[in-house]
Design a protein around this motif. Structure first.
Motif, PDB file in Angstrom:
ATOM      1  N   ILE A 145       0.867  -1.175   0.000  1.00  8.48           N
ATOM      2  CA  ILE A 145       0.000   0.000   0.000  1.00  8.48           C
ATOM      3  C   ILE A 145       0.904   1.226   0.000  1.00  8.48           C
ATOM      4  O   ILE A 145       1.690   1.439   0.920  1.00  8.48           O
ATOM      5  CB  ILE A 145      -0.941   0.014   1.214  1.00  8.48           C
ATOM      6  CG1 ILE A 145      -1.833  -1.230   1.197  1.00  8.48           C
ATOM      7  CG2 ILE A 145      -1.790   1.279   1.225  1.00  8.48           C
ATOM      8  CD1 ILE A 145      -2.726  -1.371   2.408  1.00  8.48           C
ATOM      9  N   GLN A 146       0.822   2.023  -1.054  1.00  9.00           N
ATOM     10  CA  GLN A 146       1.698   3.178  -1.221  1.00  9.00           C
ATOM     11  C   GLN A 146       0.871   4.454  -1.232  1.00  9.00           C
ATOM     12  O   GLN A 146      -0.318   4.447  -1.548  1.00  9.00           O
ATOM     13  CB  GLN A 146       2.498   3.056  -2.520  1.00  9.00           C
ATOM     14  CG  GLN A 146       3.358   1.816  -2.593  1.00  9.00           C
ATOM     15  CD  GLN A 146       4.176   1.756  -3.879  1.00  9.00           C
ATOM     16  OE1 GLN A 146       3.961   2.526  -4.813  1.00  9.00           O
ATOM     17  NE2 GLN A 146       5.123   0.835  -3.933  1.00  9.00           N
ATOM     18  N   PHE A 147       1.514   5.560  -0.908  1.00 10.91           N
ATOM     19  CA  PHE A 147       0.853   6.861  -0.915  1.00 10.91           C
ATOM     20  C   PHE A 147       1.115   7.568  -2.233  1.00 10.91           C
ATOM     21  O   PHE A 147       2.238   7.597  -2.728  1.00 10.91           O
ATOM     22  CB  PHE A 147       1.365   7.713   0.244  1.00 10.91           C
ATOM     23  CG  PHE A 147       0.752   9.084   0.302  1.00 10.91           C
ATOM     24  CD1 PHE A 147      -0.602   9.248   0.568  1.00 10.91           C
ATOM     25  CD2 PHE A 147       1.524  10.219   0.097  1.00 10.91           C
ATOM     26  CE1 PHE A 147      -1.178  10.507   0.611  1.00 10.91           C
ATOM     27  CE2 PHE A 147       0.966  11.478   0.153  1.00 10.91           C
ATOM     28  CZ  PHE A 147      -0.400  11.623   0.416  1.00 10.91           C
ATOM     29  N   SER A 148       0.072   8.128  -2.811  1.00  9.94           N
ATOM     30  CA  SER A 148       0.194   8.871  -4.069  1.00  9.94           C
ATOM     31  C   SER A 148       0.702  10.278  -3.771  1.00  9.94           C
ATOM     32  O   SER A 148      -0.065  11.155  -3.353  1.00  9.94           O
ATOM     33  CB  SER A 148      -1.161   8.929  -4.778  1.00  9.94           C
ATOM     34  OG  SER A 148      -1.081   9.719  -5.947  1.00  9.94           O
ATOM     35  N   GLU A 149       1.970  10.500  -3.979  1.00 12.68           N
ATOM     36  CA  GLU A 149       2.580  11.795  -3.673  1.00 12.68           C
ATOM     37  C   GLU A 149       2.139  12.852  -4.682  1.00 12.68           C
ATOM     38  O   GLU A 149       2.007  12.574  -5.878  1.00 12.68           O
ATOM     39  CB  GLU A 149       4.108  11.687  -3.700  1.00 12.68           C
ATOM     40  CG  GLU A 149       4.695  10.751  -2.657  1.00 12.68           C
ATOM     41  CD  GLU A 149       4.731  11.376  -1.277  1.00 12.68           C
ATOM     42  OE1 GLU A 149       4.364  12.562  -1.155  1.00 12.68           O
ATOM     43  OE2 GLU A 149       5.140  10.683  -0.329  1.00 12.68           O
ATOM     44  N   ALA A 150       1.906  14.058  -4.205  1.00 15.10           N
ATOM     45  CA  ALA A 150       1.636  15.180  -5.095  1.00 15.10           C
ATOM     46  C   ALA A 150       2.941  15.595  -5.780  1.00 15.10           C
ATOM     47  O   ALA A 150       4.024  15.521  -5.181  1.00 15.10           O
ATOM     48  CB  ALA A 150       1.053  16.343  -4.315  1.00 15.10           C
ATOM     49  N   LEU A 151       2.843  16.012  -7.035  1.00 14.67           N
ATOM     50  CA  LEU A 151       4.019  16.421  -7.785  1.00 14.67           C
ATOM     51  C   LEU A 151       4.183  17.938  -7.706  1.00 14.67           C
ATOM     52  O   LEU A 151       3.215  18.680  -7.903  1.00 14.67           O
ATOM     53  CB  LEU A 151       3.878  15.995  -9.247  1.00 14.67           C
ATOM     54  CG  LEU A 151       3.673  14.492  -9.463  1.00 14.67           C
ATOM     55  CD1 LEU A 151       3.446  14.200 -10.939  1.00 14.67           C
ATOM     56  CD2 LEU A 151       4.872  13.714  -8.956  1.00 14.67           C
ATOM     57  N   PRO A 152       5.374  18.429  -7.415  1.00 11.68           N
ATOM     58  CA  PRO A 152       5.577  19.878  -7.288  1.00 11.68           C
ATOM     59  C   PRO A 152       5.557  20.577  -8.631  1.00 11.68           C
ATOM     60  O   PRO A 152       5.926  20.001  -9.650  1.00 11.68           O
ATOM     61  CB  PRO A 152       6.971  19.970  -6.643  1.00 11.68           C
ATOM     62  CG  PRO A 152       7.668  18.727  -7.087  1.00 11.68           C
ATOM     63  CD  PRO A 152       6.604  17.665  -7.158  1.00 11.68           C
ATOM     64  N   GLY A 153       5.107  21.827  -8.615  1.00 13.11           N
ATOM     65  CA  GLY A 153       5.110  22.625  -9.833  1.00 13.11           C
ATOM     66  C   GLY A 153       3.716  22.997 -10.284  1.00 13.11           C
ATOM     67  O   GLY A 153       2.707  22.559  -9.723  1.00 13.11           O
ATOM     68  N   THR A 154       3.657  23.835 -11.312  1.00 10.63           N
ATOM     69  CA  THR A 154       2.369  24.237 -11.875  1.00 10.63           C
ATOM     70  C   THR A 154       1.735  23.064 -12.613  1.00 10.63           C
ATOM     71  O   THR A 154       2.419  22.103 -13.005  1.00 10.63           O
ATOM     72  CB  THR A 154       2.545  25.401 -12.853  1.00 10.63           C
ATOM     73  OG1 THR A 154       3.321  24.958 -13.974  1.00 10.63           O
ATOM     74  CG2 THR A 154       3.235  26.580 -12.177  1.00 10.63           C
TER      75      THR A 154
END
Length: 296
Positions: free
Chosen positions: A149-158
């Motif tokens: 079970i992994q966490f969906s990381e937010a991607l930095p940037g516009t």
């Protein structure tokens, strides 16, 4: 949120998922987070006093199909939880691979991962009225690195910059979500999905025109004429009429291993087709016909 399930055990109910709205381009502004759109089965892990269950997007109980993921969910340090996410299988490049997913479910459980991106319930508390950013902060602390079970990381940037990177990486697309949004079941513009599409050349096998339904072009691999899927005929009226005329002039038998259908007009070999479709798929998905011409 819960219902009585007998023997004094409270069982949490499946929650209809929030569904993103398809958008032509990523949203602008700072009030959005951007995540990879994983190519898998939208699913929901439900943990309560009765154990772990895993539901499909439509609420079907597929717990028995996901034995390894059930064991991974049992290791989470929670009394009860409802986790929204995507079940995926990875290819050699580390990208989600939809074409391999069905085989992995039945034969390769150890290749399955659950990518968690939202937390709807935790230890007796309904979290859906909390802001998305707060729900995700709690979820990130629950998921242990290295687990199935992994966490969906937010991607930095516009949004524009993130989508460019996703296209370059050959991923399916991205999902943008308002940071302050609450979780509400059904289609929502608080979540927007943008798909990475490419254009490729194929061979036109025929056209399916059924009354009351949109027309579709039947598409094959160049040279082999092996059927790879259908494409929505989205060309303008003038080009559409030219297509019908070309199909009638080049009418031919159905390709090998293709059953005849009353609404289908097959064509002889020799007509090329340019199709816009999702990148990285074995067969066409979300495809539309963009142009056609006679092979030289």
């Amino acid at each position: 949120m819960s219902r009585r399930a007998g023997a004094g055990t409270d069982r949490l109910e499946f929650i209809d998922p929030l569904l993103p709205t398809l958008a032509e381009k990523p949203p602008e502004g700072d009030n959005w987070i951007h995540e990879v759109k994983f190519d898998g089965y939208r699913s929901q892990i439900v943990i309560d006093a009765g154990g772990v269950r895993i539901f499909t997007r439509n609420g079907l109980d597929w717990t028995k199909k996901y034995r390894d993921l059930v064991e991974a969910a049992k290791a989470l340090d929670v009394e009860s939880a409802i986790i929204d996410g995507e079940i995926i299988v990875l290819n050699e490049a580390g990208l989600s691979n939809f074409s391999e997913l069905r085989k992995a479910v039945t034969r390769r459980q150890h290749d399955l991962y659950f990518v968690a991106f939202d937390l709807l319930h935790l230890n007796g508390h309904d979290l859906r009225d909390m802001a998305l950013k707060d729900r995700r902060e709690i979820l990130a602390r629950l998921v242990e690195p290295g687990s199935r079970i992994q966490f969906s990381e937010a991607l930095p940037g516009t949004g524009k910059a993130v989508f460019h990177l996703i296209e370059q990486a050959g991923l399916e697309g991205m999902v943008s979500k308002r940071r302050d949004s609450k979780y509400r079941s059904g289609r929502s513009t608080n979540w927007l999905k943008v798909k990475a599409l490419i254009e490729s050349e194929f061979e036109l096998l025929g056209v399916e025109r059924e009354r009351g339904k949109p027309p579709f072009a039947l598409i094959g691999e160049p040279g082999t004429r092996k059927y790879v899927g259908s494409a929505f005929v989205s060309v303008n009226r003038e080009m559409r009429e030219r297509l019908w005329k070309r199909v009638q002039e080049h009418a031919g038998p159905a390709p090998k291993n293709m059953k005849g259908r009353l609404a289908t007009q097959w064509v002889k070999p020799g007509i090329k087709a340019r199709v816009k479709h999702l990148r990285g798929e074995e067969n066409l998905r979300h495809a539309s016909l963009r142009d056609f011409w006679d092979e030289d």
